[in-house]
Motif scaffolding. Structure first.
Motif, PDB file in Angstrom:
ATOM      1  N   PRO A  11     -12.926  -4.624   4.099  1.00 52.53           N
ATOM      2  CA  PRO A  11     -14.177  -4.944   3.401  1.00 52.53           C
ATOM      3  C   PRO A  11     -15.286  -3.949   3.749  1.00 52.53           C
ATOM      4  CG  PRO A  11     -13.292  -6.901   4.493  1.00 52.53           C
ATOM      5  CD  PRO A  11     -12.448  -5.748   4.920  1.00 52.53           C
ATOM      6  N   GLU A  12     -15.280  -3.429   4.991  1.00 56.92           N
ATOM      7  CA  GLU A  12     -16.319  -2.479   5.411  1.00 56.92           C
ATOM      8  C   GLU A  12     -16.216  -1.177   4.605  1.00 56.92           C
ATOM      9  OE1 GLU A  12     -14.270  -4.000   7.726  1.00 56.92           O
ATOM     10  OE2 GLU A  12     -15.795  -5.546   8.127  1.00 56.92           O
ATOM     11  N   THR A  13     -14.996  -0.781   4.290  1.00 57.50           N
ATOM     12  CA  THR A  13     -14.814   0.444   3.497  1.00 57.50           C
ATOM     13  C   THR A  13     -15.532   0.306   2.165  1.00 57.50           C
ATOM     14  OG1 THR A  13     -12.623   0.656   4.484  1.00 57.50           O
ATOM     15  CG2 THR A  13     -13.088   2.037   2.580  1.00 57.50           C
ATOM     16  N   ARG A  14     -15.313  -0.842   1.521  1.00 57.52           N
ATOM     17  CA  ARG A  14     -15.969  -1.073   0.231  1.00 57.52           C
ATOM     18  C   ARG A  14     -17.480  -1.131   0.386  1.00 57.52           C
ATOM     19  NH1 ARG A  14     -18.228  -4.569  -3.219  1.00 57.52           N
ATOM     20  NH2 ARG A  14     -17.662  -4.324  -5.420  1.00 57.52           N
ATOM     21  N   GLU A  15     -17.927  -1.815   1.455  1.00 57.68           N
ATOM     22  CA  GLU A  15     -19.369  -1.953   1.683  1.00 57.68           C
ATOM     23  C   GLU A  15     -20.040  -0.579   1.805  1.00 57.68           C
ATOM     24  OE1 GLU A  15     -20.514  -4.701   5.011  1.00 57.68           O
ATOM     25  OE2 GLU A  15     -19.343  -6.026   3.698  1.00 57.68           O
ATOM     26  N   LEU A  16     -19.438   0.303   2.592  1.00 55.59           N
ATOM     27  CA  LEU A  16     -20.031   1.635   2.801  1.00 55.59           C
ATOM     28  C   LEU A  16     -20.012   2.433   1.505  1.00 55.59           C
ATOM     29  CD1 LEU A  16     -18.574   2.461   6.332  1.00 55.59           C
ATOM     30  CD2 LEU A  16     -20.980   2.074   5.752  1.00 55.59           C
TER      31      LEU A  16
ATOM     32  N   CYS B  21     -22.323   5.221  -2.714  1.00 57.02           N
ATOM     33  CA  CYS B  21     -21.734   5.859  -3.896  1.00 57.02           C
ATOM     34  C   CYS B  21     -21.839   5.049  -5.197  1.00 57.02           C
ATOM     35  CB  CYS B  21     -20.258   6.156  -3.656  1.00 57.02           C
ATOM     36  SG  CYS B  21     -19.895   6.780  -2.001  1.00 57.02           S
ATOM     37  N   PHE B  22     -21.902   3.712  -5.087  1.00 56.36           N
ATOM     38  CA  PHE B  22     -21.785   2.888  -6.288  1.00 56.36           C
ATOM     39  C   PHE B  22     -22.958   3.048  -7.258  1.00 56.36           C
ATOM     40  CE2 PHE B  22     -18.468  -0.673  -5.548  1.00 56.36           C
ATOM     41  CZ  PHE B  22     -17.550   0.269  -5.117  1.00 56.36           C
TER      42      PHE B  22
ATOM     43  N   VAL C 273     -24.061  -0.710 -11.100  1.00 58.70           N
ATOM     44  CA  VAL C 273     -25.294   0.002 -10.779  1.00 58.70           C
ATOM     45  C   VAL C 273     -26.477  -0.963 -10.796  1.00 58.70           C
ATOM     46  CG1 VAL C 273     -26.906   1.774 -11.569  1.00 58.70           C
ATOM     47  CG2 VAL C 273     -24.435   2.161 -11.731  1.00 58.70           C
ATOM     48  N   GLU C 274     -27.278  -0.916  -9.729  1.00 55.22           N
ATOM     49  CA  GLU C 274     -28.538  -1.674  -9.734  1.00 55.22           C
ATOM     50  C   GLU C 274     -29.634  -0.682 -10.108  1.00 55.22           C
ATOM     51  OE1 GLU C 274     -28.814  -3.500  -5.867  1.00 55.22           O
ATOM     52  OE2 GLU C 274     -26.898  -4.505  -6.216  1.00 55.22           O
ATOM     53  N   TYR C 275     -30.084  -0.783 -11.337  1.00 54.57           N
ATOM     54  CA  TYR C 275     -31.071   0.186 -11.818  1.00 54.57           C
ATOM     55  C   TYR C 275     -32.423  -0.046 -11.142  1.00 54.57           C
ATOM     56  CZ  TYR C 275     -27.835   1.839 -15.364  1.00 54.57           C
ATOM     57  OH  TYR C 275     -26.755   2.387 -15.998  1.00 54.57           O
ATOM     58  N   PRO C 276     -32.969   0.973 -10.468  1.00 55.25           N
ATOM     59  CA  PRO C 276     -34.261   0.810  -9.786  1.00 55.25           C
ATOM     60  C   PRO C 276     -35.404   0.683 -10.789  1.00 55.25           C
ATOM     61  CG  PRO C 276     -33.539   3.094  -9.681  1.00 55.25           C
ATOM     62  CD  PRO C 276     -32.433   2.327 -10.340  1.00 55.25           C
TER      63      PRO C 276
ATOM     64  N   ASN D  67     -24.244   9.032 -15.549  1.00 62.62           N
ATOM     65  CA  ASN D  67     -23.241   9.519 -16.506  1.00 62.62           C
ATOM     66  C   ASN D  67     -22.391  10.611 -15.885  1.00 62.62           C
ATOM     67  OD1 ASN D  67     -24.426   7.778 -18.265  1.00 62.62           O
ATOM     68  ND2 ASN D  67     -25.184   9.316 -19.690  1.00 62.62           N
ATOM     69  N   GLY D  68     -23.053  11.551 -15.199  1.00 64.63           N
ATOM     70  CA  GLY D  68     -22.312  12.641 -14.557  1.00 64.63           C
ATOM     71  C   GLY D  68     -21.368  12.123 -13.486  1.00 64.63           C
ATOM     72  N   GLY D  69     -21.834  11.177 -12.699  1.00 63.17           N
ATOM     73  CA  GLY D  69     -21.010  10.597 -11.639  1.00 63.17           C
ATOM     74  C   GLY D  69     -19.827   9.827 -12.200  1.00 63.17           C
ATOM     75  N   ARG D  70     -20.095   8.931 -13.169  1.00 61.32           N
ATOM     76  CA  ARG D  70     -19.018   8.112 -13.737  1.00 61.32           C
ATOM     77  C   ARG D  70     -17.952   8.972 -14.398  1.00 61.32           C
ATOM     78  NH1 ARG D  70     -22.609   3.470 -16.729  1.00 61.32           N
ATOM     79  NH2 ARG D  70     -22.813   1.995 -15.001  1.00 61.32           N
ATOM     80  N   SER D  71     -18.371  10.069 -15.009  1.00 60.92           N
ATOM     81  CA  SER D  71     -17.374  10.876 -15.719  1.00 60.92           C
ATOM     82  C   SER D  71     -16.454  11.602 -14.726  1.00 60.92           C
ATOM     83  CB  SER D  71     -18.047  11.865 -16.667  1.00 60.92           C
ATOM     84  OG  SER D  71     -18.643  12.905 -15.941  1.00 60.92           O
ATOM     85  N   GLU D  72     -16.913  11.801 -13.476  1.00 61.78           N
ATOM     86  CA  GLU D  72     -16.047  12.419 -12.457  1.00 61.78           C
ATOM     87  C   GLU D  72     -15.109  11.380 -11.852  1.00 61.78           C
ATOM     88  OE1 GLU D  72     -15.674  15.519 -11.206  1.00 61.78           O
ATOM     89  OE2 GLU D  72     -17.033  16.377 -12.675  1.00 61.78           O
TER      90      GLU D  72
END
Ligand code: HEC
Length: 233
Positions: free
Chosen positions: A118-123, A128-129, A136-139, A156-161
């Motif tokens: 679970p810690e791996t996912r948390e970090l 990165c998320f 995504v939590e939009y600020p 968009n750039g991140g998701r496409s990678e």
């Protein structure tokens, strides 16, 4: 040729007529260049600055062309400042009408990696998320152009990678996850600049823990496909 010369002489009169404002524009262009080329990630601000500067310049040039640039220096300066303020506000207002970055999309999650702990996912969520997931939590500032454009283009750039929320259906470049952590290229420097997203800056201990967790998570290390040449594009 005559037109060009007239244009140049008009521009020169504008510079001489409004030395302070001309200096301001020169500085704005320089700032735009530095932000866009050297800093990176915030080119959208440069676009707005350049449009506002060009718009103001065009209005002032029109005043000079019509011989309406005021008799006194103080009067000229006031007119120039009012013009720049008005064009700046108008440019920002028009920027809000651009639909790009408004939708704040989060498509359905189709399947994350089988995180080792679970810690791996948390970090990963922490660091990165915000760009590589459908969670995504939009600020708050992502409602305001041009910040909204910058945020959307990073997502968009991140998701496409690689999109860890769609890993099950399309792993993308997920096999480079450990690599980008080791070489320090992710998260991108602009993401944590100006005190933003401090939780994405991982301590050495967290980084070590994360890499160990990722090595134990299938599909993120890239060994089974070979370190290099895993993807063709
Ligand atoms: C601010 C948004 C943002 C964050 C946060 C972010 N990335 Fe990225 N990522 C991008 C963008 C944009 C690209 C594609 C262009 C590039 O390489 O800069 C990318 C590219 C990648 C790639 C593809 C390989 C590459 O270098 O181009 C991987 C793998 C990756 N990111 C992993 C991560 C991991 C792991 C984290 C968390 C530690 C992370 N990213 C955090 C935006 C982000």
């Amino acid at each position: 040729m005559g037109r060009l010369r007239r244009e140049l002489s008009l521009s020169w009169s504008a510079v001489r007529g409004y030395p302070l404002i001309s200096l301001l524009f020169a500085l704005l262009f320089l700032a735009a260049l530095v932000m866009g080329v050297l800093v990176g990630g915030l080119q959208q601000f440069a676009v707005v600055a350049v449009v506002a500067a060009l718009g103001s310049w065009a209005v002032l040039r029109l005043r000079v062309a019509r011989g309406r640039h005021g008799a006194s220096r103080a009067g000229r300066r006031r007119a120039a400042l009012i013009t720049v303020a008005a064009v700046g506000v108008l440019t920002l207002a028009l920027a809000q009408l651009v639909p790009y970055g408004r939708a704040h999309s989060n498509p359905p999650v189709t399947g994350e990696p089988e995180w080792a702990t679970p810690e791996t996912r948390e970090l990963m969520e922490q660091a990165c998320f915000q760009c590589h997931s459908n969670l995504v939590e939009y600020p708050w500032y992502s409602d305001i152009a041009p910040m909204s454009w910058a945020v959307q283009s990073h997502i968009n750039g991140g998701r496409s990678e690689v999109n860890y929320s769609e890993f099950a259906t399309d792993p993308g470049n997920a096999d480079e996850t450990i690599e980008v952590l080791q070489d320090g290229s992710m998260p991108p420097a602009y993401f944590t600049r100006f005190g933003r997203n401090p939780e994405a800056i991982l301590s050495d201990a967290e980084l070590k823990q994360l890499i160990a967790g990722l090595q134990a998570t299938p599909g993120l290390a890239g060994e089974d496909e070979g370190e290099y040449g895993a993807d063709e594009d």
